[in-house]
Scaffold this active site. Structure first.
Site, PDB file in Angstrom:
ATOM      1  N   GLY A 108      10.582  61.605 -33.510  1.00  0.00           N
ATOM      2  CA  GLY A 108       9.134  61.524 -33.198  1.00  0.00           C
ATOM      3  C   GLY A 108       9.018  60.186 -32.474  1.00  0.00           C
ATOM      4  CE1 TYR A 109       9.280  53.469 -31.441  1.00  0.00           C
ATOM      5  CE2 TYR A 109      11.482  53.675 -31.593  1.00  0.00           C
ATOM      6  CZ  TYR A 109      10.568  53.031 -31.132  1.00  0.00           C
ATOM      7  OH  TYR A 109      10.610  51.861 -30.661  1.00  0.00           O
ATOM      8  N   GLY A 144       4.992  63.698 -36.510  1.00  0.00           N
ATOM      9  CA  GLY A 144       6.155  63.232 -37.151  1.00  0.00           C
ATOM     10  C   GLY A 144       6.607  61.828 -36.338  1.00  0.00           C
ATOM     11  CE1 TYR A 145       5.692  57.420 -32.963  1.00  0.00           C
ATOM     12  CE2 TYR A 145       5.307  55.655 -34.611  1.00  0.00           C
ATOM     13  CZ  TYR A 145       5.459  56.026 -33.093  1.00  0.00           C
ATOM     14  OH  TYR A 145       5.392  55.093 -32.075  1.00  0.00           O
ATOM     15  N   GLY A 146       9.563  59.831 -37.433  1.00  0.00           N
ATOM     16  CA  GLY A 146      10.815  59.434 -37.700  1.00  0.00           C
ATOM     17  C   GLY A 146      11.665  59.217 -36.239  1.00  0.00           C
ATOM     18  CG  ASN A 147      16.180  59.458 -34.848  1.00  0.00           C
ATOM     19  OD1 ASN A 147      16.093  60.117 -33.634  1.00  0.00           O
ATOM     20  ND2 ASN A 147      17.506  58.898 -35.027  1.00  0.00           N
ATOM     21  CE  LYS A 200      20.432  70.582 -40.722  1.00  0.00           C
ATOM     22  NZ  LYS A 200      20.099  70.483 -39.303  1.00  0.00           N
TER      23      LYS A 200
HETATM   24  N1  GLU Z   1      20.969  67.536 -37.311  1.00  0.00           N
HETATM   25  C1  GLU Z   1      20.989  67.581 -35.932  1.00  0.00           C
HETATM   26  C2  GLU Z   1      20.337  68.983 -35.583  1.00  0.00           C
HETATM   27  O1  GLU Z   1      19.787  69.573 -36.339  1.00  0.00           O
HETATM   28  C3  GLU Z   1      22.238  67.264 -35.367  1.00  0.00           C
HETATM   29  C4  GLU Z   1      23.361  68.097 -35.970  1.00  0.00           C
HETATM   30  C5  GLU Z   1      24.646  67.508 -35.377  1.00  0.00           C
HETATM   31  O2  GLU Z   1      24.598  66.664 -34.709  1.00  0.00           O
HETATM   32  O3  GLU Z   1      25.574  68.206 -35.726  1.00  0.00           O
HETATM   33  O4  GLU Z   1      20.684  69.489 -34.667  1.00  0.00           O
END
Ligand code: GLU
Length: 415
Positions: A222-223, A217-220, A105
Site C-alpha cells: 500500500g505505501y 491497506g498501508y503496509g509494504n 506458500k
Molecule cells: N509474497 C509475494 C506474492 O504473493 C511474493 C512471493 C515471492 O516473491 O516468491 O506474490
C-alpha cells in the site's frame, strides 16, 4: 476477514475458467488440489524462559513449470486453507508472469506484534529448520509476505545454509541486498502494480495526471503503491487506510507524513491531513483507481455494488470474492486481478534467484526495465484474452495461466 473460505474462492475461480476453456476433466481435477501440504509444529524458547509450540504450514501447490515459489505469512489467523488458496494463486501468478516456477506458500500461526525481535528470529529459524528437507533452490523457494520482512529472510537463509552445510542464497528471496538480495525487490510488488495500472489506463483512456487514487491497506504494498503512483504516473492519492480506518483529502494526501504518523501511532486513521473515513467508505469513493492492498475478502457481495472506481487494481492477494467479481463485471468496473496485478514481487524474486545462482548482480535500472517488460507483456496477454473471449479479466488471466500449466503437465506425462 469475513468467513468466505479463500481456498473455496480459489477453486471456484478455477472452475469458472475451466468451463470456458472446456478443460479436460483429468487436468481440472489435478489442478483443484495442492500436490503437497506440510504441517509442522516446532518448539521455540521465549524471552521469559518458557517454551512454546508454534504451528507452521508450507503448501507446494503445483510444480509442473518449475520449483514451487511463494511467500511466508506470519499471521494469527493463518489456516491451512488460506495457505492453500495463496499457493494456488502463486501457481497462476508465476505462470501469467512467465517465470519458470510453480506455486507455493507458507505461514506460521503467530502474532508478530506481540513478539520481540529475538523471538521472531527463533521462530524464523525454527520454522525453516522444520521444513528444511522439503525446500531448496530447485525444490521450493520461500519469500516475504504479510508480516515477514527481509531481515527474517536473512535469518532463514542463514539457518538453511547451516542445515545444508553450504552457503545457499538462492533458497530464499526477498533478502537484504547485503546478503544476496536484489536491488529493486523492496518495492517490486508496488512497481508491478503501477506498471499494470499504466497499461490499463491506456486501454481505458484515463488521463493519469488528472486521476485520483484510493488505497486500502498501508503496509509494504500500500505505501509503495502510493509513493510510486505519484512519482511514476503523476496521479493524486486522495485516500488511504489500514485495519483501523482511513483518511480522505480531495486535494491529495501527504503520503510520507501519513506513513510517519502510522509508524508513530500504529495507524493512519488518526492522521490529521484529511477527514476520517471507514474502510467501507474508502472502497466506495468515486475515484479513478482503487487499490486494495491488504488482505483477502475486502470487496464482498455486501459492498461490491458501492464500488464507484473506474479501475480496481488488486495489489493484495484475494481481495475480491466471486460474488463481488460478478457485480463488478456487471457494473463495468475494470479489474486488474491479483495474480496479474501483484506479480511484480515474485518476478523480482525470480531475478534475485537468477542473480544468486550466477553470483552476478544487476543494476537497479536493469531490474526495473526487465520487470516492466514482464508486467507489460503479462497485462497485454490477459487484457487481449478477455477482449477476445468476452470474459472478465480474472477469468482471462486464469485461462492464460491454466493453459501453460496444463501444457507442462501433459508434456511431462502427468495427465
Ligand atoms: N509474497 C509475494 C506474492 O504473493 C511474493 C512471493 C515471492 O516473491 O516468491 O506474490
Amino acid at each position: 476477514m469475513n468467513d468466505v473460505n479463500p481456498f473455496e474462492t480459489a477453486q471456484r475461480q478455477l472452475d469458472k475458467a475451466a468451463e470456458v476453456l472446456d478443460l479436460e476433466e483429468s487436468v481440472h481435477e489435478a489442478l483443484r488440489e495442492p500436490m503437497r501440504t506440510f504441517v509442522v509444529n516446532f518448539q521455540v524458547k521465549m524471552d521469559d524462559g518458557s517454551t512454546k509450540t508454534f504451528k507452521g504450514f508450507r503448501v507446494q501447490y503445483n510444480d509442473a513449470l518449475g520449483p514451487t515459489k511463494g511467500g511466508l505469512r506470519f499471521h494469527p489467523d493463518e489456516t491451512l486453507d488460506t495457505v492453500k488458496a495463496l499457493a494456488a494463486w502463486m501457481t497462476w501468478k508465476t505462470a501469467v508472469a512467465d517465470i519458470p516456477y510453480g506455486g507455493g506458500k507458507g505461514g506460521v500461526v503467530c502474532n508478530p506484534k506481540e513478539l520481540s525481535q529475538d523471538e521472531l528470529e527463533r521462530i524464523s529459524r525454527g520454522y525453516i529448520c522444520a521444513i528444511s528437507n522439503f525446500i531448496g533452490e530447485d525444490r521450493d523457494i520461500p519469500a516475504p509476505d504479510v508480516y515477514t520482512n527481509p531481515q527474517m529472510m536473512a535469518w532463514m537463509m542463514d539457518e538453511y545454509s547451516k542445515v545444508a552445510g553450504a552457503y545457499s542464497p538462492a533458497v530464499i528471496t526477498g533478502k537484504p541486498v547485503e546478503v544476496g538480495g536484489s536491488l529493486g525487490r523492496g518495492d517490486a510488488t508496488a512497481r508491478g502494480v503501477i506498471y499494470t495500472i499504466r497499461e490499463a489506463a491506456k486501454e481505458l483512456g484515463i488521463k493519469l495526471d488528472e486521476a485520483t487514487v484510493a488505497i486500502q491497506g498501508y503496509g509494504n504494498a500500500g505505501y509503495y503503491s502510493a509513493t510510486l503512483i505519484q512519482q511514476l504516473l503523476d496521479c493524486t492519492v486522495v485516500a488511504v487506510s489500514d485495519s483501523q480506518g482511513g483518511v480522505v483529502n480531495e486535494d491529495g494526501l501527504d503520503i510520507d507524513a501519513a506513513k510517519a504518523h502510522k509508524n508513530e501511532n500504529g495507524t493512519v486513521a488518526t492522521y490529521e491531513g484529511g477527514d476520517r473515513i471507514t474502510n467501507n467508505e474508502l472502497l466506495a469513493l468515486d475515484v479513478d483507481v482503487l487499490i486494495p492492498a491488504a488482505i483477502e475478502n475486502v470487496i464482498t457481495e455486501d459492498n461490491a455494488g458501492d464500488v464507484s472506481a473506474t479501475m480496481v487494481a488488486e495489489a493484495a492477494n484475494g481481495p475480491t470474492t466471486p460474488e463481488a467479481d460478478d457485480t463488478l463485471y456487471e457494473n463495468g468496473v475494470y479489474v486488474i486481478p491479483d495474480f496479474l496485478c501483484n506479480a511484480g514481487g515474485v518476478t523480482v524474486s525470480y531475478f534475485e534467484w537468477v542473480q544468486n545462482r550466477n553470483r552476478y548482480y544487476w543494476t537497479e535500472e536493469e531490474v526495473y526495465e526487465r520487470l516492466d517488460k514482464k508486467m507489460t507483456k503479462a497485462f497485454k496477454d490477459v487484457h487481449n484474452r478477455a477482449q477476445q473471449e468476452d470474459v472478465d479479466n480474472r477469468t482471462a488471466a486464469y485461462m492464460v495461466s491454466i493453459e501453460k500449466v496444463a501444457q507442462a503437465m501433459k508434456l511431462r506425462g502427468w495427465v
